[in-house]
Each structure stands twice: as structure tokens, then as C-alpha cells.
Design an enzyme around this catalytic site. Sequence first.
Site, PDB file in Angstrom:
ATOM      1  N   SER A 189       0.809  -1.216   0.000  1.00 23.83           N
ATOM      2  CA  SER A 189       0.000   0.000   0.000  1.00 23.83           C
ATOM      3  C   SER A 189       0.843   1.267   0.000  1.00 23.83           C
ATOM      4  CB  SER A 189      -0.930   0.011   1.222  1.00 23.83           C
ATOM      5  OG  SER A 189      -0.174  -0.056   2.416  1.00 23.83           O
ATOM      6  N   HIS A 236      -2.465  -2.875  -6.375  1.00 27.27           N
ATOM      7  CA  HIS A 236      -2.910  -2.455  -5.043  1.00 27.27           C
ATOM      8  C   HIS A 236      -4.430  -2.352  -4.981  1.00 27.27           C
ATOM      9  CE1 HIS A 236      -3.327   0.861  -1.830  1.00 27.27           C
ATOM     10  NE2 HIS A 236      -3.304  -0.319  -1.249  1.00 27.27           N
ATOM     11  N   ASN A 294      -3.526   6.540  -1.214  1.00 27.85           N
ATOM     12  CA  ASN A 294      -3.126   6.637   0.192  1.00 27.85           C
ATOM     13  C   ASN A 294      -2.391   7.939   0.482  1.00 27.85           C
ATOM     14  OD1 ASN A 294      -4.277   4.303   1.108  1.00 27.85           O
ATOM     15  ND2 ASN A 294      -2.437   3.060   0.916  1.00 27.85           N
TER      16      ASN A 294
END
Length: 483
Positions: A213, A234, A284
Site C-alpha cells: 500500500s 494495489h 493513500n
Amino acid sequence: TPPPHTTNIFQRFTNQNGIRPLLGKWVNYQLEKKIRRDQYPAPFKALETWVKNGVDNPQAFVEEARSLSELIVTDTSRNLVHVFHLQELLKSQAKKVDVKPQHVHVIGAGAMGGDIAAWCALRGLTVTLQDREARFIAPAIGRAYDLFSKRLKISSEIQAAMDRLTPDIQGKGVSRADIIIEAIFENLEAKQNLFQSIEQHCKPSALLASNTSSIPLDEINQVLQQPERLVGIHFFNPVAMMKLVEVIHGEKTSEDVLNQALAFVKQIDRLPLSVESHPGFLVNRVLMPYLMESILLLEEKIPAEVIDEAAIRFGMPMGPIELGDTVGLDICLSVAKNLTHYFGGTVPKILEEKINHKQLGKKSKQGFYRYQNGKKISRKTNFDDYDLETIQSRLILRMLNEAVACLREKIVATPQEIDAGMIFGTGFAPFRGGPLHYAENTGYKKIRDKLFHYEQTLGPRFTPDEGWNNLISSSQEEETAAA
């Protein structure tokens, strides 16, 4: 020509003048539990038109046409059309090759790895799922059965899907698989050791993929004899609900491997987004400042319910505090530490304290909220006692600023891809069209000025990225050309 529609007894009953208003109140109540009228007006308008005119009244067609003509020119309508085109943009990224793997081997049967394996089996692929012991694989098989039962319904199809998913403690599937997906914990050395072993036993044509991640691929692939074989795939949690999959390419990833990975993601009915391998990748990295700002607000004694309400009123599917609990506070801490290592900043102390007390979020029944039977326990809060507009601004501005930084650094190729990533990867308010689309509609200079204001009052985490200057200049040039 199809025959005219004939109504059944139930439809005739519910369309009576005395019944429609009563039924309409109940339907309106159900709608308000799911969406806000000011954000998605169309369902409410359709309901109002039906309650007022029914379906047999000729005036119903006139009212329907009038409502459509009003709705189609709203910002919500235009932005949702933009979202449709974003989805088509992602689908188009996977058209360069026609490679369809048949056997997927997943290493790591935790929440992510197990659910990735289940999804691949649901989509018709043969899957082997590896972990150290059977007790680590068993929960994943149970979740897979629940997924198959919910999606497939027919017992023979459920059994066929279960037959495609095989526990593989010894890892024999590595030598037969067309694609191998690593989904172990976020530790560079552990991932390097694993891929070194995989490379020695897999087929020369097998695709090597990591579900990392946040760890850059060019750090993982340093131990490989053929680093060009490694690609990032991912997924987002929950795998069965989140359509987006980031396909990460490092400096050494070959173009053919990247294209195969994009095609694989489309094959399993997900939306692939090609992303440069930088810490945090796209989603992220953009999401984490938003989550960290919400925790800083908690440290300022703002209740979690208030922070989440501010985000929900903006259009987020859930607030950042509940989102952190859902993802897992341990995962949030791991990603936050990784990103602060590369980009600076500090991790809020309260987050580390939660981990030290084993309060990991929903999975441990307590994080920033407490949970009972999987449901959040909220405290009654008077939202009027708080400045929701300022809270909302602080949350969203952190996200917008990071999105602009990613655009400047060319983490993805276009602003549209950032919008697509955040909508389909995090649920960013679809009716606003994505973070950069929202920034454009609001005005780049207006947002930059707000960031300057918060930089003066709250510190350098709000310092406007230099990419805002590029956007403002481009916007001014377009206005001049149009004039």
C-alpha cells in the site's frame, strides 16, 4: 413493437390517490437515510412527481419532462456525467494487450490477501491461497463462501467457485501460476525475501505483483535478478466493493508487464489506474493528510461525531474517523509512518496511543469509536455547537493540496486520473466530480488563498503546493484565449 405495459394488482393499489402520499413519505424516509437531497436531488424529484401525479395522469409526463429539464443543467448532473467519463477513462487503460491469466496464486491470507483470492475465484479464475498455517487460511475460506453465497445464489455455482479456490500451505501453486500476488504485512525486508524465493520457483512468464500500500517498488525489486518483472497491484478494502485497483510501475517495470497487469485488473472486473511508484502511490498519499487532520482535530477536543458529520455534509460516504477505524488504526499508523519518513511531518500521538492500547478500530471493537455487533456506537451530539464549515475546510484542503502535489510530480498522467482514483478508491463525493474538478469549479486561487490563511494560523502543513501556481496560470491563459 413490445406490447403495452399492463399493471398488476399491487401496482394499481399503490398508485391510488389516497395511497401515494402515505407510501411517498415512507420512501422519502428511506431515501434520506442513504443520500442528501441537496447533493443528489433527482431521486427526491422523481418521488415528488410520482406522489403528485401518479403514472396514469397525462400531467405526469409534463411534470417529468419539466423536472428532467431542470435537473440536467445542475452542477450535480454535470459532475456525475464527468464521473461516467472518468470510469470510461480507466477502462480504456487496459486495452493494449489481450492476455488473460487463468491461475492466480496469492500469498498472505489476511483480510486483503484472502479477499483478493476470493474475488479472483468469483471472477472465474483458478486460485491457490498460501499462508504459513491452515488456521490463517480458514477464515479467508469462510469469508469467500459468504461472498459467493451473496453474489451467486445458485448452489452449484457457489460450489464451483469454492472448487476454484484452493488452500496451499506449501506454496505449490507458485510454480504453476500465471500471476503471483504478494499480500503480506508492510515490511520491506519481508517482501524482498519473499520475492527472492518466488523468482527462483515461478514460471518465466509469470507476473510478479505486490499488493503493497505504500512501499516503493524500486526498493522491493532491488533483490530480484529481473526487477522489470515486478509490478504493484494495489487493491482497496473491502475488495468486493471498491472498484479501483492501482497498478504501480517502478522505474524498472517493463511496459509489457505493466500492460499485462492493467489487462488482468480489467479481466477481474475492476477499474485499473496506472500510477508511478512513489511513497503512498496516489490514493493513500492523498487520503492520509485528510485522515491525519481529522486526528489532529480530535486532539483539539472536537468530538469524532462532529468531525465525521462535517465530512459527510461535504459528500463523503463516511467520515474520516470512522474510515480510519474501518481500515484499521494499525494500518493507518503504518502508512502514516512510512509517508512521514519520506515527506516529513509528525504522526499524531493519539494514534500511537490507540495502537499501544490494542484499540485498532472496528476489528478490535474499539478505536476512536466503540463497536457492537459490527456497528458503530455514536454519542448524541449537538452539531450547532461547532464550526462545521471550518472543520470541513481543514479536512478537504489537506486532501486538495496533496492532490495538486501528486499532479505536479506526475504520479499519474492527468488531473482526470486523480479525480478517478479518489472517487473510485475512497468514495470522494461523486456529485462534486473529484478533488481537482471540485478545485477547478471552486477556483484555484480561492483555494490557494484559503491554504495561505490556514498556513498562517495552523502551521506549515497547510503551505500551498507550488502546483497551485501552475494551475492558476493555466486557468488564466485559458480565460484569455477564450476572450
